[in-house]
Design a protein around this motif. Structure first.
Motif, PDB file in Angstrom:
ATOM      1  N   LEU A 176       0.844  -1.210   0.000  1.00 35.25           N
ATOM      2  CA  LEU A 176       0.000   0.000   0.000  1.00 35.25           C
ATOM      3  C   LEU A 176       0.876   1.256   0.000  1.00 35.25           C
ATOM      4  O   LEU A 176       0.574   2.229  -0.708  1.00 35.25           O
ATOM      5  N   ARG A 177       1.959   1.247   0.749  1.00 35.24           N
ATOM      6  CA  ARG A 177       2.855   2.410   0.755  1.00 35.24           C
ATOM      7  C   ARG A 177       3.537   2.586  -0.608  1.00 35.24           C
ATOM      8  O   ARG A 177       3.738   3.713  -1.061  1.00 35.24           O
ATOM      9  N   CYS A 178       3.868   1.476  -1.261  1.00 31.74           N
ATOM     10  CA  CYS A 178       4.440   1.567  -2.617  1.00 31.74           C
ATOM     11  C   CYS A 178       3.431   2.187  -3.581  1.00 31.74           C
ATOM     12  O   CYS A 178       3.781   3.037  -4.414  1.00 31.74           O
ATOM     13  N   LEU A 179       2.174   1.752  -3.463  1.00 30.17           N
ATOM     14  CA  LEU A 179       1.122   2.317  -4.321  1.00 30.17           C
ATOM     15  C   LEU A 179       0.884   3.783  -3.996  1.00 30.17           C
ATOM     16  O   LEU A 179       0.623   4.593  -4.892  1.00 30.17           O
ATOM     17  N   GLU A 180       0.998   4.142  -2.724  1.00 28.20           N
ATOM     18  CA  GLU A 180       0.830   5.542  -2.325  1.00 28.20           C
ATOM     19  C   GLU A 180       1.946   6.399  -2.929  1.00 28.20           C
ATOM     20  O   GLU A 180       1.693   7.481  -3.471  1.00 28.20           O
ATOM     21  N   LYS A 181       3.171   5.922  -2.834  1.00 25.17           N
ATOM     22  CA  LYS A 181       4.322   6.668  -3.352  1.00 25.17           C
ATOM     23  C   LYS A 181       4.180   6.944  -4.852  1.00 25.17           C
ATOM     24  O   LYS A 181       4.581   7.991  -5.343  1.00 25.17           O
ATOM     25  N   ALA A 182       3.572   6.002  -5.573  1.00 28.39           N
ATOM     26  CA  ALA A 182       3.380   6.162  -7.020  1.00 28.39           C
ATOM     27  C   ALA A 182       2.120   6.951  -7.360  1.00 28.39           C
ATOM     28  O   ALA A 182       1.860   7.226  -8.525  1.00 28.39           O
ATOM     29  N   GLY A 183       1.315   7.293  -6.343  1.00 25.78           N
ATOM     30  CA  GLY A 183       0.127   8.111  -6.593  1.00 25.78           C
ATOM     31  C   GLY A 183      -1.136   7.336  -6.914  1.00 25.78           C
ATOM     32  O   GLY A 183      -2.109   7.915  -7.386  1.00 25.78           O
ATOM     33  N   PHE A 184      -1.147   6.021  -6.653  1.00 28.45           N
ATOM     34  CA  PHE A 184      -2.327   5.211  -6.942  1.00 28.45           C
ATOM     35  C   PHE A 184      -3.339   5.201  -5.797  1.00 28.45           C
ATOM     36  O   PHE A 184      -4.532   5.088  -6.027  1.00 28.45           O
ATOM     37  N   VAL A 185      -2.852   5.261  -4.550  1.00 27.66           N
ATOM     38  CA  VAL A 185      -3.744   5.235  -3.387  1.00 27.66           C
ATOM     39  C   VAL A 185      -3.356   6.352  -2.430  1.00 27.66           C
ATOM     40  O   VAL A 185      -2.257   6.913  -2.507  1.00 27.66           O
ATOM     41  N   GLU A 186      -4.286   6.651  -1.522  1.00 31.27           N
ATOM     42  CA  GLU A 186      -4.039   7.655  -0.495  1.00 31.27           C
ATOM     43  C   GLU A 186      -4.803   7.262   0.756  1.00 31.27           C
ATOM     44  O   GLU A 186      -5.681   6.387   0.710  1.00 31.27           O
TER      45      GLU A 186
END
Length: 196
Positions: free
Chosen positions: A63-73
Motif C-alpha cells: 500500500l505504501r508503494c502504491l501511495e508513493k506512485a500516486g495510486f492510493v491515499e
C-alpha cells in the motif's frame, strides 16, 4: 445562510506513461490490492490482508508503494483505523512510443493484468450461476483473427475504448446508473501478431 461552495471536482482518470509510476503496478499483489480498493472504495491494511490471504505487514508495504506512485491515499480515519482508498476512479496506462522503458513497463503491468483478468473470467465461466439465462445473453467471449493495417487497428482500438468510456462515471456516481443496471466486467485485448 446557504453554502454556495461548489462540490469538489471529481478526480480524473489517471493516464500515465511514466516508467516509475508504471513499475509500481508491476506486481500481482499490488494489482490485486488496487482492484480490491476499487471494489470496496476504501479498506484498512488489515482488511486488505484478510481478503488477499497476505500478512498485514506485507499489505502495508505494498500500500505504501502504491501511495508513493500516486495510486492510493489515506482515507478519513475511522476511529483508530486508517483506511486507504484509490486516488483515481480509473487508470489508463499508455506507453510512450518513444521511450523503451515506458513500453517495457506497460508490457510488464499488462501481463499481470491479463493474468488476473483471465483468471477472473475462468472463475466466472466455471461458476454454475453463469448458466443463468439472464447472464448467458449478456456474456460474450470472442477470439477473432483479422487482417488490418496499423491505421485500421488503431481506429479499432479507439472504438473499443470509446464503447467502454460511454459508461464512465457510473461506478463512482450511482445516480448515473439506469434502473436495472448491474455491475459487469469488460476485458479486451487487441494486438497485432508478432510472427511474420
Amino acid at each position: 445562510m446557504t453554502d454556495t461552495t461548489p462540490p469538489p471536482a471529481p478526480t480524473p482518470a489517471l493516464r500515465t506513461s511514466d516508467p516509475a509510476v508504471l513499475r509500481a503496478l508491476a506486481h500481482p499483489l499490488r494489482v490485486e490490492i488496487l482492484d480490491l480498493l476499487d471494489d470496496l472504495r476504501e479498506a484498512t491494511a488489515s482488511e486488505v490482508a484478510e481478503r488477499t490471504d497476505q500478512t498485514v505487514a506485507n499489505c502495508s508495504f505494498h500500500l505504501r508503494c502504491l501511495e508513493k506512485a500516486g495510486f492510493v491515499e489515506r482515507a478519513e480515519p475511522r476511529g483508530r483505523e486508517k483506511p486507504w482508498r484509490p486516488v483515481h476512479p480509473s487508470r489508463r496506462l499508455e506507453p510512450d512510443p518513444t521511450d523503451v522503458a515506458s513500453i517495457r513497463d506497460v508490457a510488464s503491468v499488462a501481463a499481470v493484468v491479463v493474468q488476473r483478468e483471465a483468471a477472473r473470467a475462468a472463475d466466472y465461466f466455471a461458476d454454475p450461476r453463469a448458466a443463468d439465462p439472464s447472464r448467458v445473453r449478456t456474456t460474450v467471449l470472442t477470439a477473432q483473427r483479422l487482417w488490418a493495417t496499423p491505421d485500421e487497428l488503431e481506429e479499432l482500438a479507439s472504438r473499443v475504448v470509446a464503447l467502454a468510456d460511454a459508461f464512465e462515471g457510473r461506478d463512482e456516481d450511482p445516480s448515473l446508473r439506469p434502473e436495472g443496471a448491474v455491475l459487469a466486467r469488460f476485458f479486451g485485448v487487441l494486438h497485432p501478431e508478432l510472427r511474420d
